[in-house]
Design a protein around this motif. Structure first.
Motif, PDB file in Angstrom:
ATOM      1  N   GLY A 136       4.709  26.117  -4.426  1.00 45.58           N
ATOM      2  CA  GLY A 136       5.417  27.385  -4.235  1.00 45.58           C
ATOM      3  C   GLY A 136       5.545  27.737  -2.763  1.00 45.58           C
ATOM      4  O   GLY A 136       5.932  26.892  -1.935  1.00 45.58           O
ATOM      5  N   ALA A 137       5.206  28.978  -2.430  1.00 42.70           N
ATOM      6  CA  ALA A 137       5.297  29.423  -1.038  1.00 42.70           C
ATOM      7  C   ALA A 137       4.407  28.571  -0.135  1.00 42.70           C
ATOM      8  O   ALA A 137       4.671  28.479   1.077  1.00 42.70           O
ATOM      9  N   GLY A 138       3.388  27.932  -0.695  1.00 39.02           N
ATOM     10  CA  GLY A 138       2.519  27.064   0.097  1.00 39.02           C
ATOM     11  C   GLY A 138       3.254  25.809   0.547  1.00 39.02           C
ATOM     12  O   GLY A 138       3.092  25.334   1.679  1.00 39.02           O
ATOM     13  N   ALA A 139       4.095  25.257  -0.331  1.00 44.02           N
ATOM     14  CA  ALA A 139       4.896  24.081   0.032  1.00 44.02           C
ATOM     15  C   ALA A 139       5.910  24.476   1.107  1.00 44.02           C
ATOM     16  O   ALA A 139       6.095  23.774   2.106  1.00 44.02           O
ATOM     17  N   ASN A 140       6.544  25.638   0.905  1.00 45.61           N
ATOM     18  CA  ASN A 140       7.600  26.028   1.838  1.00 45.61           C
ATOM     19  C   ASN A 140       7.058  26.493   3.180  1.00 45.61           C
ATOM     20  O   ASN A 140       7.723  26.343   4.208  1.00 45.61           O
ATOM     21  N   LEU A 141       5.825  26.999   3.177  1.00 48.32           N
ATOM     22  CA  LEU A 141       5.155  27.308   4.443  1.00 48.32           C
ATOM     23  C   LEU A 141       5.040  26.022   5.270  1.00 48.32           C
ATOM     24  O   LEU A 141       5.346  26.004   6.467  1.00 48.32           O
ATOM     25  N   ALA A 142       4.614  24.939   4.616  1.00 49.67           N
ATOM     26  CA  ALA A 142       4.480  23.662   5.332  1.00 49.67           C
ATOM     27  C   ALA A 142       5.839  23.216   5.884  1.00 49.67           C
ATOM     28  O   ALA A 142       5.938  22.772   7.027  1.00 49.67           O
ATOM     29  N   LEU A 143       6.895  23.359   5.067  1.00 50.44           N
ATOM     30  CA  LEU A 143       8.214  22.861   5.480  1.00 50.44           C
ATOM     31  C   LEU A 143       8.826  23.661   6.633  1.00 50.44           C
ATOM     32  O   LEU A 143       9.780  23.208   7.257  1.00 50.44           O
ATOM     33  N   CYS A 144       8.296  24.854   6.901  1.00 53.77           N
ATOM     34  CA  CYS A 144       8.754  25.651   8.059  1.00 53.77           C
ATOM     35  C   CYS A 144       8.173  25.122   9.358  1.00 53.77           C
ATOM     36  O   CYS A 144       8.591  25.544  10.437  1.00 53.77           O
ATOM     37  N   CYS A 145       7.135  24.272   9.247  1.00 51.69           N
ATOM     38  CA  CYS A 145       6.440  23.830  10.460  1.00 51.69           C
ATOM     39  C   CYS A 145       7.235  22.706  11.126  1.00 51.69           C
ATOM     40  O   CYS A 145       8.097  22.095  10.510  1.00 51.69           O
ATOM     41  N   ASP A 146       6.928  22.434  12.393  1.00 52.43           N
ATOM     42  CA  ASP A 146       7.735  21.464  13.137  1.00 52.43           C
ATOM     43  C   ASP A 146       7.443  20.032  12.726  1.00 52.43           C
ATOM     44  O   ASP A 146       8.346  19.212  12.621  1.00 52.43           O
ATOM     45  N   ILE A 147       6.162  19.713  12.543  1.00 49.78           N
ATOM     46  CA  ILE A 147       5.791  18.356  12.131  1.00 49.78           C
ATOM     47  C   ILE A 147       4.835  18.488  10.953  1.00 49.78           C
ATOM     48  O   ILE A 147       3.815  19.182  11.051  1.00 49.78           O
ATOM     49  N   VAL A 148       5.206  17.864   9.831  1.00 48.29           N
ATOM     50  CA  VAL A 148       4.351  17.946   8.637  1.00 48.29           C
ATOM     51  C   VAL A 148       3.755  16.571   8.366  1.00 48.29           C
ATOM     52  O   VAL A 148       4.483  15.596   8.192  1.00 48.29           O
ATOM     53  N   VAL A 149       2.422  16.503   8.354  1.00 44.12           N
ATOM     54  CA  VAL A 149       1.750  15.284   7.906  1.00 44.12           C
ATOM     55  C   VAL A 149       0.972  15.639   6.652  1.00 44.12           C
ATOM     56  O   VAL A 149       0.568  16.786   6.459  1.00 44.12           O
ATOM     57  N   ALA A 150       0.782  14.645   5.782  1.00 48.71           N
ATOM     58  CA  ALA A 150       0.077  14.914   4.528  1.00 48.71           C
ATOM     59  C   ALA A 150      -0.905  13.788   4.235  1.00 48.71           C
ATOM     60  O   ALA A 150      -0.642  12.625   4.564  1.00 48.71           O
ATOM     61  N   ALA A 151      -2.021  14.171   3.630  1.00 51.28           N
ATOM     62  CA  ALA A 151      -2.976  13.159   3.171  1.00 51.28           C
ATOM     63  C   ALA A 151      -2.334  12.401   2.014  1.00 51.28           C
ATOM     64  O   ALA A 151      -1.519  12.962   1.269  1.00 51.28           O
ATOM     65  N   PRO A 182      12.879  29.701  -5.304  1.00 45.43           N
ATOM     66  CA  PRO A 182      12.092  29.349  -4.122  1.00 45.43           C
ATOM     67  C   PRO A 182      12.342  30.322  -2.969  1.00 45.43           C
ATOM     68  O   PRO A 182      13.498  30.646  -2.655  1.00 45.43           O
ATOM     69  N   ASP A 183      11.244  30.797  -2.384  1.00 45.55           N
ATOM     70  CA  ASP A 183      11.353  31.703  -1.235  1.00 45.55           C
ATOM     71  C   ASP A 183      10.650  31.059  -0.041  1.00 45.55           C
ATOM     72  O   ASP A 183      10.512  29.849   0.000  1.00 45.55           O
ATOM     73  N   THR A 184      10.224  31.893   0.902  1.00 45.42           N
ATOM     74  CA  THR A 184       9.544  31.400   2.110  1.00 45.42           C
ATOM     75  C   THR A 184      10.412  30.320   2.796  1.00 45.42           C
ATOM     76  O   THR A 184       9.920  29.306   3.290  1.00 45.42           O
ATOM     77  N   ALA A 185      11.716  30.576   2.784  1.00 47.04           N
ATOM     78  CA  ALA A 185      12.723  29.747   3.460  1.00 47.04           C
ATOM     79  C   ALA A 185      12.905  28.359   2.846  1.00 47.04           C
ATOM     80  O   ALA A 185      13.540  27.493   3.448  1.00 47.04           O
ATOM     81  N   GLY A 186      12.405  28.174   1.614  1.00 48.79           N
ATOM     82  CA  GLY A 186      12.587  26.878   0.960  1.00 48.79           C
ATOM     83  C   GLY A 186      14.058  26.533   0.772  1.00 48.79           C
ATOM     84  O   GLY A 186      14.455  25.382   0.966  1.00 48.79           O
ATOM     85  N   THR A 187      14.861  27.527   0.404  1.00 48.76           N
ATOM     86  CA  THR A 187      16.275  27.209   0.156  1.00 48.76           C
ATOM     87  C   THR A 187      17.019  26.953   1.474  1.00 48.76           C
ATOM     88  O   THR A 187      18.145  26.470   1.463  1.00 48.76           O
ATOM     89  N   TYR A 188      16.377  27.274   2.596  1.00 54.66           N
ATOM     90  CA  TYR A 188      16.975  26.985   3.906  1.00 54.66           C
ATOM     91  C   TYR A 188      16.561  25.590   4.378  1.00 54.66           C
ATOM     92  O   TYR A 188      17.403  24.767   4.720  1.00 54.66           O
TER      93      TYR A 188
END
Ligand code: LHQ
Length: 257
Positions: free
Chosen positions: A107-122, A138-144
């Motif tokens: 949810g908003a946790g996924a989209n929070l990550a996608l707002c960041c400049d560089i996303v790395v994931a385990a 989807p909110d938190t700029a997910g649709t953007y």
């Protein structure tokens, strides 16, 4: 215990979402605290920002117990006072922001990550556009950001189906930068944040701004901006140091000025 942990280490502002028993999902307190610490990241000492989750998850989005409580904040309040100001702060921050997605991001946790400049994931982390599963959008700029990252088809399917995407799939479709091994994820992802903190901070901020603007600009407008910002970059101390270090065949020592 605070729902957001904050410290500055080696010029990296380390932000830990810290409600592990709720998979670091957002309640009002955590959203407001995150805004406060993001404001602190504007300090000169901070040259990169590193966001991660405590324990096994990254962030499960909105704390759903909060929205059904008797004194629940209204939806408009949740977006206008919690998530939207976080997105705006992340995008306006003149520092590179690294999301280190250590576990599930929903949810908003996924989209929070996608707002960041560089996303790395385990490698064991995952991303879920969980909204449609509970009848939301989807909110938190997910649709953007999501369609800009993966294209309209993938974004539509991910958002409509709400399926879990593994870190490896997310990397393959361009949703995130890179998957890192579970074994040393915390140290390897932090090293990345330290590396960008040693880079020419102003040039990195200009790159971030130019990439943001490119989403809406014409080619001509973007070329004009590159001209303008290249001159600004050339006026920084770090540019002087970068060129001198190259000529003198040594490693540069950037200060962020
Ligand atoms: C949770 C949560 C959670 C509370 C796990 N809340 N407790 C904007 C506008 C206004 C309102 C609504 O929201 C929004 C933005 C949004 O973000 S909407 C989307 C909200 N998020 C979700 O729908 C995700 C809900 N969570 C899940 O689907 C699963 O927990 C995932 C897939 C994230 C993880 O599954 P598991 O690894 O199996 O963990 P789990 O489900 O067992 O969760 C562990 C604990 O965390 C559990 O508590 P318990 O006491 O039973 O151990 C969960 O209840 C709690 N938790 N997410 N969002």
């Amino acid at each position: 215990m605070s729902s957001i942990l904050f410290e500055v280490r080696n010029h990296v502002a380390v932000i830990t979402l810290n409600r592990p028993e709720k998979l670091n999902s957002f309640n009002r307190e955590m959203a407001l605290q995150l805004q406060r610490v993001l404001d602190e990241c504007n300090s000169k000492e901070v040259r990169s920002v590193y966001i991660t989750g405590a324990a096994k998850g990254f962030c499960a989005g909105q704390d759903l117990a909060e929205v059904v409580a008797d004194d629940a904040p209204g939806f408009n309040q949740i977006l206008a006072e919690h998530y939207n100001p976080i997105v705006i702060r992340l995008r306006n921050l003149a520092r590179p922001v690294i999301a280190a997605v250590n576990g599930v991001a929903a949810g908003a946790g996924a989209n929070l990550a996608l707002c960041c400049d560089i996303v790395v994931a385990a490698e064991s982390a995952s991303f879920i556009q969980a909204f449609s599963k509970i009848g939301l959008i989807p909110d938190t700029a997910g649709t953007y950001f999501l369609p800009r990252l993966v294209g309209m088809q993938k974004a539509a399917a991910l958002m409509m189906l709400g399926e879990k995407v593994s870190a490896a799939e997310a990397e393959k479709m361009g949703m995130i930068y890179k998957v890192l091994p579970d074994a040393d994820f915390a140290s390897a992802s932090f090293q990345l944040a330290e590396t960008v903190a040693r880079m020419p901070t102003k040039a990195l901020a200009y790159i971030k701004h130019l990439l943001t603007e490119s989403a809406e600009n014409t080619l001509e407008q973007q070329l004009e901006m590159e001209d303008q910002y290249q001159q600004k970059a050339a006026g920084t101390k770090d540019y002087g140091e970068g060129v001198l270090a190259f000529i003198e065949k040594r490693s540069p020592s950037f200060t962020g000025e």
